[in-house]
Design a protein around this motif. Sequence first.
Motif, PDB file in Angstrom:
ATOM      1  N   ARG A 281      -8.542  26.751 -97.409  1.00 21.03           N
ATOM      2  CA  ARG A 281      -8.887  27.057 -96.466  1.00 21.03           C
ATOM      3  C   ARG A 281      -9.572  28.042 -96.435  1.00 21.03           C
ATOM      4  O   ARG A 281      -9.626  28.817 -98.014  1.00 21.03           O
ATOM      5  N   ASP A 282     -10.681  28.327 -95.421  1.00 20.57           N
ATOM      6  CA  ASP A 282     -11.822  29.189 -95.372  1.00 20.57           C
ATOM      7  C   ASP A 282     -11.107  30.954 -94.618  1.00 20.57           C
ATOM      8  O   ASP A 282     -10.747  31.062 -93.883  1.00 20.57           O
TER       9      ASP A 282
ATOM     10  N   ASP B 106     -16.653  40.672 -82.625  1.00 29.48           N
ATOM     11  CA  ASP B 106     -18.316  40.230 -83.382  1.00 29.48           C
ATOM     12  C   ASP B 106     -17.771  38.597 -84.033  1.00 29.48           C
ATOM     13  O   ASP B 106     -18.899  38.168 -84.968  1.00 29.48           O
ATOM     14  N   VAL B 107     -16.959  39.517 -85.373  1.00 28.86           N
ATOM     15  CA  VAL B 107     -16.383  39.078 -86.945  1.00 28.86           C
ATOM     16  C   VAL B 107     -16.477  37.434 -86.541  1.00 28.86           C
ATOM     17  O   VAL B 107     -16.660  36.944 -87.100  1.00 28.86           O
ATOM     18  N   ALA B 108     -15.288  37.487 -84.883  1.00 29.56           N
ATOM     19  CA  ALA B 108     -14.831  36.268 -85.143  1.00 29.56           C
ATOM     20  C   ALA B 108     -16.268  35.507 -84.248  1.00 29.56           C
ATOM     21  O   ALA B 108     -16.184  34.367 -84.655  1.00 29.56           O
ATOM     22  N   ASP B 109     -16.934  36.007 -83.410  1.00 31.37           N
ATOM     23  CA  ASP B 109     -17.902  34.432 -83.008  1.00 31.37           C
ATOM     24  C   ASP B 109     -18.621  34.472 -84.011  1.00 31.37           C
ATOM     25  O   ASP B 109     -19.449  33.562 -83.825  1.00 31.37           O
ATOM     26  N   ASP B 110     -19.331  35.303 -85.270  1.00 31.01           N
ATOM     27  CA  ASP B 110     -19.986  34.893 -85.621  1.00 31.01           C
ATOM     28  C   ASP B 110     -19.207  34.148 -87.037  1.00 31.01           C
ATOM     29  O   ASP B 110     -19.826  33.154 -87.425  1.00 31.01           O
TER      30      ASP B 110
ATOM     31  N   THR C 203     -21.000  30.353 -87.152  1.00 29.87           N
ATOM     32  CA  THR C 203     -21.539  29.291 -88.332  1.00 29.87           C
ATOM     33  C   THR C 203     -20.403  28.910 -89.130  1.00 29.87           C
ATOM     34  O   THR C 203     -21.065  27.814 -89.769  1.00 29.87           O
ATOM     35  N   SER C 204     -19.399  28.854 -88.766  1.00 28.85           N
ATOM     36  CA  SER C 204     -18.378  27.734 -89.232  1.00 28.85           C
ATOM     37  C   SER C 204     -18.638  26.757 -87.880  1.00 28.85           C
ATOM     38  O   SER C 204     -17.818  24.981 -88.654  1.00 28.85           O
ATOM     39  N   GLY C 205     -18.436  26.413 -86.871  1.00 26.67           N
ATOM     40  CA  GLY C 205     -18.257  25.328 -86.051  1.00 26.67           C
ATOM     41  C   GLY C 205     -17.241  24.821 -85.569  1.00 26.67           C
ATOM     42  O   GLY C 205     -16.398  24.142 -85.210  1.00 26.67           O
ATOM     43  N   ALA C 206     -15.945  25.874 -85.965  1.00 28.11           N
ATOM     44  CA  ALA C 206     -14.645  25.493 -85.756  1.00 28.11           C
ATOM     45  C   ALA C 206     -14.633  25.876 -84.406  1.00 28.11           C
ATOM     46  O   ALA C 206     -14.698  26.844 -83.470  1.00 28.11           O
TER      47      ALA C 206
ATOM     48  N   GLY D 229      -8.457  26.304 -88.411  1.00 30.41           N
ATOM     49  CA  GLY D 229      -9.968  26.366 -88.781  1.00 30.41           C
ATOM     50  C   GLY D 229      -9.525  27.824 -89.610  1.00 30.41           C
ATOM     51  O   GLY D 229      -9.164  27.985 -90.708  1.00 30.41           O
ATOM     52  N   PRO D 230     -10.769  28.414 -89.392  1.00 29.39           N
ATOM     53  CA  PRO D 230     -10.769  29.360 -90.528  1.00 29.39           C
ATOM     54  C   PRO D 230     -10.213  30.446 -90.421  1.00 29.39           C
ATOM     55  O   PRO D 230      -9.356  31.035 -89.139  1.00 29.39           O
ATOM     56  N   VAL D 231      -9.793  31.395 -91.399  1.00 31.88           N
ATOM     57  CA  VAL D 231      -8.246  32.733 -91.338  1.00 31.88           C
ATOM     58  C   VAL D 231      -9.378  34.253 -91.306  1.00 31.88           C
ATOM     59  O   VAL D 231      -9.577  34.342 -92.464  1.00 31.88           O
TER      60      VAL D 231
END
Length: 264
Positions: free
Chosen positions: A78-79, A102-106, A110-113, A51-53
């Motif tokens: 990668r995002d 908090d950043v990981a939650d956001d 937003t990504s749905g990953a 997923g995102p990094v």
Amino acid sequence: MARPFDALSPQRRRLVVGLLVGVGALVLALVATTVVRGLTRGGPVPQDQPGPVLLVPGYGGRTASLDPLAAVLRAEGRDVTVVSLLGDGTGDLDAQAAHLADVADDVLRTSGAPSVDVVGYSAGGVVVRLWVRDHGGGEQARRVLTLGSPQHGTSVAALGAQVAGGCPTACEQLLPDSALLRRLNAGDETPAGPEWATVRSGADQVVTPTGSAALAGALNVLVQDVCPTATTSHYALPADPVVAATVRSTLGAGPPAAPATGCG
């Protein structure tokens, strides 16, 4: 029958309505955060779905230091989010870990990953471990890679504190045998959830001894094992070819593995 608002002047009615709207927005935000964390917890995340990094900078929070890694990952499609630390990046590492949550939650919202991969550079690797252990990261992280991180402290911080008669909070927390590191390293250094990997350089003169950057239970990569002629300093790690190769070999869909080559 008179309603509660009838006795209020128009100005006070507007004030009360504004307060109610603000409270409602706050409640909705808290509910959304709770839902996101609830949906991303409950068991190991899929290991075959990168997923995102998130890239977490080191002491001082200089995000530009991670530009080379961000470029490598974006070239792989990668995002990437480079996390801005709180304040000047020298404050309490546990507060930084809560901010990372908090950043990981956001990013997950937003990504749905289903998960994130996280790379922590220098003190950022300690922040990532605190997030995994104490702030829900164990149910959100698929892979964790730390680069030159003083997981067991560094004598450089101890020397700096001694010479200066003290140092900022994060520096104090990175002293060998600090209360924070004793607590973090008690028991399992790589708790269940993500797959763990570390990279360190034998030429690192900031994290000393360099073995402090290794973790029990992780895939531990020494730059000179991959490229014997490398003289990679601590500050050169994010741009080092061995680190780039390790990023590719550990954050892909397959099991984490040490790179076969990486001298350039």
